[in-house]
Design a protein around this motif. Structure first.
Motif, PDB file in Angstrom:
ATOM      1  N   THR A   1      -5.857  -4.866  -3.381  1.00 52.97           N
ATOM      2  CA  THR A   1      -4.802  -5.105  -2.402  1.00 52.97           C
ATOM      3  C   THR A   1      -5.381  -5.603  -1.090  1.00 52.97           C
ATOM      4  N   LEU A   2      -6.428  -4.944  -0.616  1.00 49.81           N
ATOM      5  CA  LEU A   2      -7.049  -5.345   0.645  1.00 49.81           C
ATOM      6  C   LEU A   2      -7.670  -6.729   0.540  1.00 49.81           C
TER       7      LEU A   2
ATOM      8  N   THR B   1      -1.180  -5.616  -6.341  1.00 45.61           N
ATOM      9  CA  THR B   1      -1.165  -4.156  -6.260  1.00 45.61           C
ATOM     10  C   THR B   1      -0.539  -3.539  -7.495  1.00 45.61           C
TER      11      THR B   1
ATOM     12  N   GLU C   1      -3.368  -1.938  -9.497  1.00 39.46           N
ATOM     13  CA  GLU C   1      -3.289  -0.580  -8.969  1.00 39.46           C
ATOM     14  C   GLU C   1      -4.595  -0.169  -8.293  1.00 39.46           C
ATOM     15  N   SER C   2      -5.117  -1.080  -7.514  1.00 42.41           N
ATOM     16  CA  SER C   2      -6.388  -0.848  -6.823  1.00 42.41           C
ATOM     17  C   SER C   2      -6.226  -1.194  -5.357  1.00 42.41           C
ATOM     18  N   LEU C   3      -6.578  -0.246  -4.493  1.00 45.79           N
ATOM     19  CA  LEU C   3      -6.508  -0.500  -3.065  1.00 45.79           C
ATOM     20  C   LEU C   3      -7.475  -1.607  -2.663  1.00 45.79           C
ATOM     21  N   THR C   4      -8.608  -1.674  -3.333  1.00 41.17           N
ATOM     22  CA  THR C   4      -9.586  -2.727  -3.046  1.00 41.17           C
ATOM     23  C   THR C   4      -9.003  -4.105  -3.327  1.00 41.17           C
TER      24      THR C   4
ATOM     25  N   ILE D   1       0.831  -1.199   0.000  1.00 41.24           N
ATOM     26  CA  ILE D   1       0.000   0.000   0.000  1.00 41.24           C
ATOM     27  C   ILE D   1       0.872   1.258   0.000  1.00 41.24           C
TER      28      ILE D   1
ATOM     29  N   THR E   1       0.369 -10.236  -2.801  1.00 48.35           N
ATOM     30  CA  THR E   1      -0.267  -8.941  -2.560  1.00 48.35           C
ATOM     31  C   THR E   1       0.442  -7.821  -3.313  1.00 48.35           C
ATOM     32  N   THR E   2       1.785  -7.859  -3.321  1.00 48.61           N
ATOM     33  CA  THR E   2       2.534  -6.851  -4.062  1.00 48.61           C
ATOM     34  C   THR E   2       2.268  -6.970  -5.559  1.00 48.61           C
TER      35      THR E   2
ATOM     36  N   SER F   1       0.457   1.558  -3.928  1.00 50.33           N
ATOM     37  CA  SER F   1      -0.864   2.195  -3.991  1.00 50.33           C
ATOM     38  C   SER F   1      -0.800   3.691  -3.729  1.00 50.33           C
ATOM     39  N   LYS F   2       0.032   4.105  -2.775  1.00 50.20           N
ATOM     40  CA  LYS F   2       0.126   5.513  -2.406  1.00 50.20           C
ATOM     41  C   LYS F   2       1.250   6.246  -3.146  1.00 50.20           C
TER      42      LYS F   2
END
Length: 222
Positions: A153-154, A144, A148-151, A64, A140-141, A68-69
């Motif tokens: 990733t979570l 991501t 490129e979606s936080l959803t 993240i 997970t990486t 993501s950020k």
């Protein structure tokens, strides 16, 4: 591949997130190990839970924070490809994660021995779980980077949380011979367990290969 640029991106992520990384990759693992090794019967259990939570927290935070950020605007001016960007992100997340992970793996036999309620054979499932954590970080990486979606990733992150909490109920399906080894006073790496280790390694390699393959098709980082 532009290795100097890849190195600069790695150093940039380490510098920007140095304080959270210090807390999650150094301070919290140190507390977890101290409790696990010298906390007595009750606190050693707390320490082992904290060890698992450290892996989960790092597995969430690293993709993240570093992907993501990421502020993508500056990437316009960088002479880099999607493959080089992927290499930098996989490298920095793996390097930070492997710090406490390798320490936990190295001391796991001693941690199990110091826990009064566990037999030495429990070292095997504990190490298998550590393998799951590292494979999950790569997954997970990769998710991501590709989506490129936080959803996304979570979602991939919660998979390992579900797996960890489902571990004890799923043990009813583990062959009795393996369970007997895990409850014994010696560490036994029998063929089925070695097969699980090999499966984790193959899956990890597949995740990394798939991430690079999908990223190589991208024409732009933005």
């Amino acid at each position: 591949m532009n290795l100097p640029l890849v190195r600069q991106l790695i150093v940039k992520d380490l510098y920007l997130h140095r304080w959270p990384l210090f807390g999650l990759a150094v301070a919290v693992p140190a507390v977890a190990l101290s409790l696990s090794l010298w906390g007595g019967t009750n606190w050693s259990h707390v320490g082992m839970v904290l060890m698992s939570n450290t892996m989960i927290w790092l597995g969430f935070f690293l993709p993240i924070a570093t992907v993501s950020k990421e502020q993508k605007a500056f990437l316009f001016s960088l002479p880099m490809s999607a493959v080089e960007y992927t290499a930098a992100k996989l490298a920095v997340t793996s390097l930070v994660f492997l710090g406490p992970w390798l320490v936990f793996v190295a001391v796991m036999p001693r941690v199990v021995e110091s826990h009064g309620a566990l037999a030495r054979g429990a070292t095997v499932p504990a190490l298998l779980l550590m393998g799951v954590f590292f494979v999950w970080l790569l997954l997970t990486t990769g998710v991501t980077l590709v989506f490129e979606s936080l959803t996304a990733t979570l979602f991939s992150g919660f998979l390992v949380v579900v797996l960890v909490f489902a571990f004890i109920p799923l043990m009813r399906y583990v062959p009795r011979s393996i369970l007997e080894h895990w409850a014994s006073g010696r560490v036994v790496w029998d063929p089925p367990v070695l097969g699980l280790v090999a499966g984790q390694i193959v899956f990890a390699i597949g995740v990394v290969a798939a991430t690079f393959a999908l990223q190589s098709r991208r024409r732009s980082l933005i």
